[in-house]
Design an enzyme around this catalytic site. Structure first.
Site, PDB file in Angstrom:
ATOM      1  CB  SER A 205      -0.617  -0.157   1.107  1.00  0.00           C
ATOM      2  OG  SER A 205      -0.392   0.379   2.596  1.00  0.00           O
ATOM      3  CE  LYS A 206      -2.119   6.249  -2.725  1.00  0.00           C
ATOM      4  NZ  LYS A 206      -1.871   6.199  -4.486  1.00  0.00           N
TER       5      LYS A 206
END
Ligand code: GLU
Length: 489
Positions: free
Chosen positions: A260-261
């Site tokens: 994820s980010k």
């Protein structure tokens, strides 16, 4: 043998994710390997989450990665349109077919009633499965509800499809990647295939599209496995040929959580902005789940296509090692020609005035600075001293300049260089002699050079010093050295 036709079907609710890029790549490779067709379909049925910007990003990213499609929204093809929102008039016919054959039924349950069912299941600690309350509504009951202005959603009758096409409630299929997979479909609720507003749901639209686009193999992430069981039953209920399915393991971050980010870039365009080359990215994602038979990891997509076998893809999850990607990226940077580098580095040099350098000087600057780059964007911090009149000293440079010996070196440099010819070749010899001059006095050559480097570049390490002096030109170099003398004494 039927023609191999595969597809990538992204939902434009974000920029093209690196995981989708890998799925696209494996589909593309499978098509190449089998002389098949690679189709791009945009699944934009969820209007609220869709935007044109994301659609453009998906197109641009796939193209930048070299994953060109044979059929798709822009290039067309025999089974278009290839954008789901343009296919809305196609779906009702197939809903009707399922209604007529008893594989689907109208559901008039209100959101409140469904919420209550879910709450009851949660209370009893049971997984929620729709009660099938509306399965046996009589024609009169339906007519009455319709007369009240209620619009039904349409649900798929899982038990009927399962019973008609399989021996018991277990549905099995032979996954191209994972081998046999099975599920007890009595645990699946009768899911909605068309909402009360007439919009098809993902599981339904995807089957109709795959069927009409004659998709022979569906290769996608393993997060879709539970959907696949539902989709197989719809294919069967429609009397359509069921494609072969292959599910890829997930891509996990180094800490084993979902990528994820917070781990860094996740969209292809973000990686590109950060200075990754698309050739490196595509090579890297190919290795997430696939290994070349000759052990050579650096490969173009065409080379990978020759070696690629879908049944050799690892069925387990892959770890996204940013370090390995970085290594690969620096390798790809070194493989670029200087002309390519000159172009590709420009977006990362916008804070400098490139007009200060002639083309020859810019070329030389790139030649002497590209090797240590991991990311193209690393160039920004590698070259500030090629621009502007003055330099900022970092701490080590400042300390170096404060020493007596450095000050001596710099003063002597100004004196001795007064009549030097200022070409790189000439400077090479002059500097050699200059170092020799100090060596005789017991000063190590690197100490001599540190003084010059600190004064001219503001730091103690960097690119080839002779070339730097030649690029900057005598006037600027002497000015910087004089200013280092004045400032620090
Ligand atoms: N639109 C779906 C997604 O982005 C496609 C899944 C599929 O390949 O069927 O996850």
């Amino acid at each position: 043998m039927t023609e191999v036709r595969v597809r990538i079907a992204p939902s434009p609710s974000g920029n093209l994710h690196i995981g989708t890029a890998r799925t696209a790549l494996f589909n593309y490779l499978f098509a190449k390997k089998n002389n098949g067709k690679f189709v791009l379909r945009i699944e934009d049925t969820d209007a609220d989450r869709t935007s044109q910007e994301y659609i453009d990003n998906i197109f641009d990213s796939l193209k930048a990665l070299g994953l060109n499609w044979d059929e798709g929204p822009d290039v067309g093809g025999p089974y278009g349109p290839y954008t789901q929102s343009e296919r809305f008039d196609i779906y009702p016919k197939y809903v009707q077919k399922l209604l007529d054959s008893g594989y689907a039924y109208e559901c008039y349950c209100t959101p409140e009633e469904l919420e209550a069912e879910k709450a009851e299941a949660t209370k009893n600690k049971k997984p929620y499965v729709y009660s099938k309350k509306c399965l046996n509504l009589s024609e009169e009951e339906k007519a009455k509800l319709r007369a009240e202005g209620k619009k039904p959603a349409i649900r798929f009758n899982i038990a009927k499809a399962q019973k008609d096409f399989h021996e018991n409630s277990i549905l099995r299929f032979d996954d191209l990647v994972k081998g046999e997979l099975h599920m007890d479909t009595s645990l699946l609720g009768d899911f909605v295939i068309m909402k009360s507003n007439g919009a098809p749901t993902y599981n339904f639209a995807v089957v109709i599209d795959d069927m009409l686009m004659k998709i022979s193999h569906v290769i996608r992430g393993e997060d879709h496995i539970s959907n696949t069981f539902k989709q197989i039953l719809i294919f069967e209920a429609l009397g359509a040929e069921v494609p072969r399915f292959g599910h890829l393991g997930m891509i996990l971050a180094p800490d084993r959580s979902k990528l994820s980010k917070r781990h860094g870039a996740t969209a292809v365009s973000e990686f590109v902005e950060k200075g990754y080359l698309t050739d490196a990215l595509i090579n890297f994602v190919a290795l997430l789940g696939w290994s070349p038979s000759d052990g050579k990891e650096i490969k173009t997509v065409d080379e990978i296509a020759k070696d690629f076998r879908i049944n050799e893809i690892s069925s387990s999850n892959s770890i996204f090692e940013y370090d390995k990607l970085n290594w690969m990226n620096s390798h790809y940077i070194k493989m670029l020609s200087i002309d390519e580098l000159k172009e590709r580095l420009k977006p990362y040099l916008t804070k400098y005035n490139l007009n200060e350098l002639t083309d020859a000087q810019y070329t030389r600057m790139v030649e002497i600075t590209f090797e240590p780059l991991t990311l193209l964007s690393d160039i920004t911090d590698a070259v500030p001293y090629f621009f502007g009149q003055d330099v900022e000293y970092d701490e080590k440079a400042r300390e170096t300049l404060e020493s007596e010996i450095s000050q001596d070196v710099l003063k002597t440099f100004v004196e001795q260089s007064a009549d030097w010819e200022w070409s790189e070749e000439a400077l090479h010899e002059k500097l050699e002699a200059f170092r020799g001059f100090y060596k005789e006095k017991g000063i190590k050559p690197k100490v001599t050079m540190w003084a010059i480097r600190a004064a001219v570049t503001g730091r103690l390490c960097g690119a080839d010093m002779t070339a730097i002096l030649a690029i900057l030109g005598k006037e600027k170099v002497i000015k910087r050295i004089n200013s280092a003398i004045k400032q620090t004494v």
